[in-house]
Design an enzyme around this catalytic site. Structure first.
Site, PDB file in Angstrom:
ATOM      1  N   SER A   1      28.595 -14.005  29.859  1.00 28.83           N
ATOM      2  CA  SER A   1      27.518 -13.640  30.782  1.00 28.83           C
ATOM      3  C   SER A   1      28.076 -12.784  31.927  1.00 28.83           C
ATOM      4  O   SER A   1      28.778 -11.810  31.680  1.00 28.83           O
ATOM      5  CB  SER A   1      26.815 -14.902  31.278  1.00 28.83           C
ATOM      6  OG  SER A   1      25.566 -14.610  31.852  1.00 28.83           O
TER       7      SER A   1
ATOM      8  N   ASP B   1      20.114 -13.403  21.722  1.00 24.48           N
ATOM      9  CA  ASP B   1      20.348 -13.489  23.166  1.00 24.48           C
ATOM     10  C   ASP B   1      19.141 -12.896  23.890  1.00 24.48           C
ATOM     11  O   ASP B   1      18.881 -11.695  23.813  1.00 24.48           O
ATOM     12  CB  ASP B   1      21.620 -12.720  23.529  1.00 24.48           C
ATOM     13  CG  ASP B   1      22.023 -12.872  24.998  1.00 24.48           C
ATOM     14  OD1 ASP B   1      21.206 -13.403  25.776  1.00 24.48           O
ATOM     15  OD2 ASP B   1      23.141 -12.471  25.339  1.00 24.48           O
TER      16      ASP B   1
ATOM     17  N   HIS C   1      21.979 -16.956  24.019  1.00 18.88           N
ATOM     18  CA  HIS C   1      22.891 -16.531  25.080  1.00 18.88           C
ATOM     19  C   HIS C   1      24.000 -17.549  25.337  1.00 18.88           C
ATOM     20  O   HIS C   1      25.141 -17.182  25.577  1.00 18.88           O
ATOM     21  CB  HIS C   1      22.099 -16.297  26.364  1.00 18.88           C
ATOM     22  CG  HIS C   1      22.921 -15.742  27.496  1.00 18.88           C
ATOM     23  ND1 HIS C   1      23.476 -14.475  27.454  1.00 18.88           N
ATOM     24  CD2 HIS C   1      23.298 -16.283  28.679  1.00 18.88           C
ATOM     25  CE1 HIS C   1      24.141 -14.253  28.581  1.00 18.88           C
ATOM     26  NE2 HIS C   1      24.053 -15.342  29.336  1.00 18.88           N
TER      27      HIS C   1
END
Length: 408
Positions: A229, A324, A358
């Site tokens: 991230s 994601d 994600h």
């Protein structure tokens, strides 16, 4: 409880967080239908639960490695389904298990289907993040704020900087269990410092690892950086601007400095890639879809936000998930691969996970489809269905005296 019914966790009730256990129930009536439940409380005192219904075989036994769930939190044969489907009663809750010293405790119980669902048997599974002999040391040195995990023995060990958006010890200590010396730190050490980021403290962390006595001569070759991230653009920037970064694992990230400008040696080196909040989509659950709200880094006005990874000497492992929904990780990965290839580079590998979201995390933890976004302060959907890295790091950070078998 029934004295005849037995619930067993094999090979033991105690294991590492990323190890599977086999659940077996014996002493039931032939073809008896029962519900197996799991409950666990996270570090924020939120209770998570799951359940699945099974039919015993002719001998009165249920084996989750063999038998399908008929209904409940999941259906079909999923040996670790009770762990992976743990969910809070409230929407948008992520299971917080980020501190290494306390185990992830899960209580399993077997219940009758009829009447009041009387409990027939129970057992507790303690899932430890730190293996035997691994040491945990808080680090507060210069501008470094983090936790160092050291494997047992004298080394030398391959060294890894674990960059989280916010502080978490989980991934770092699990890597230390596999023979890596790992410093866990965060992009944001407090929620007030989100207007700008300086690369200098992370360079200090790289230098700290390179000169650690248990890293030894291998530190001259360089250290690894693993990130997901927001941490990925810091990891890429370390590879591009800081010497001594040998290998970078990029997990579901971007190719640009998202949301914040990046400074190094008191000068801005990357401009921020911003969000267009008019493109945020609110879903029926109340969580927000932000995947399409991030501006295009390839637009002329945003090119100053792109991390110049083509100048890096590091090896890259790009790991992207198909589903994601935080941002388009696959598109960012493809853009970086194209750019490196255009510059004649072959210093990269790619891994693509169909159906994953994600939050790619260590195995056997509760799956989270939506939760509060730490930077944006509202709930977002992460995407994905409940579902190489060690091998890559070990290859490019090899220490002959510290070779251990990778199992991921």
């Amino acid at each position: 409880m029934s004295s005849q019914v037995r619930l067993r966790l094999l090979p033991s009730t105690r294991c590492l967080f990323d190890e599977p256990v086999q659940l077996k129930v014996a002493g039931l009536r032939s073809r008896q239908v029962v519900t197996i439940r799991a409950t666990s409380t996270d570090e924020r005192e939120v209770v998570f639960g799951s359940s699945a219904t099974y039919r015993a075989d002719d001998g009165g036994e249920v084996d989750l490695n063999r038998d399908p769930s008929l209904n409940g939190s999941y259906v079909g044969v999923q040996p670790m389904g009770l762990l992976q489907s743990l969910k809070a009663d409230t929407l948008h809750k992520y299971f917080f298990k980020n501190k290494a010293l306390n185990p992830h405790v899960v209580k399993f119980s077997v219940h009758e289907q009829e009447g009041d669902g009387r409990m027939l048997a129970e057992e507790t599974n303690e899932r430890f993040l730190m293996g035997d002999g691994v040491s945990r040391d808080p680090i507060k040195e210069g501008n470094i704020r983090g936790v160092l995990f050291t494997p047992p023995g004298e080394g030398p060990f391959p060294a890894v900087l674990d960059l989280g958006t916010f502080m978490s010890e989980k991934r770092a200590c699990l890597l230390a269990n596999k023979g890596f010396l790992v410093l866990s730190t965060a992009v944001f050490n407090d929620r007030q410092n989100m207007k700008e980021i300086h690369l200098d403290p992370f360079k200090e962390a790289v230098d700290f690892l390179r000169h650690h006595p248990k890293v030894g001569p291998a530190g001259s070759k360089g250290v690894g950086v693993i990130s997901r991230s927001k941490g990925t653009d810091i990891a890429l920037s370390l590879a591009a601007f800081v010497p001594g970064v040998q290998a970078v694992v990029w997990i579901n990230g971007t190719s640009a400095s998202v949301g914040t400008p990046l400074y190094y040696k008191k000068q801005q080196i990357l401009s921020p890639l911003m969000f267009d909040f008019s493109k945020v989509i609110t879903t029926k659950s109340g969580a927000n879809l932000i995947k399409y709200a991030i501006e295009d880094p390839l637009e002329e006005k945003n090119k100053g936000s792109l991390v110049p990874i083509e100048r890096a000497k590091s090896q890259f492992l790009f790991v992207a998930a198909e589903d994601d929904l935080n941002w388009d990780s696959k598109a960012y990965m493809d853009e970086m691969v194209e750019r490196l290839t255009r510059h004649g580079k072959e210093n990269f590998e790619t891994v693509f996970y169909p159906g994953a979201g994600h939050l790619l995390e260590p195995p056997y933890g509760p799956f989270c489809s939506s939760a509060l976004h730490g930077m944006l302060s509202f709930s977002v959907v992460w995407g994905g269905e409940p579902r190489k890295i060690q091998e890559f790091l070990r290859t490019h950070l090899s220490c002959d005296d510290a070779q251990t078998k990778a199992n991921l």
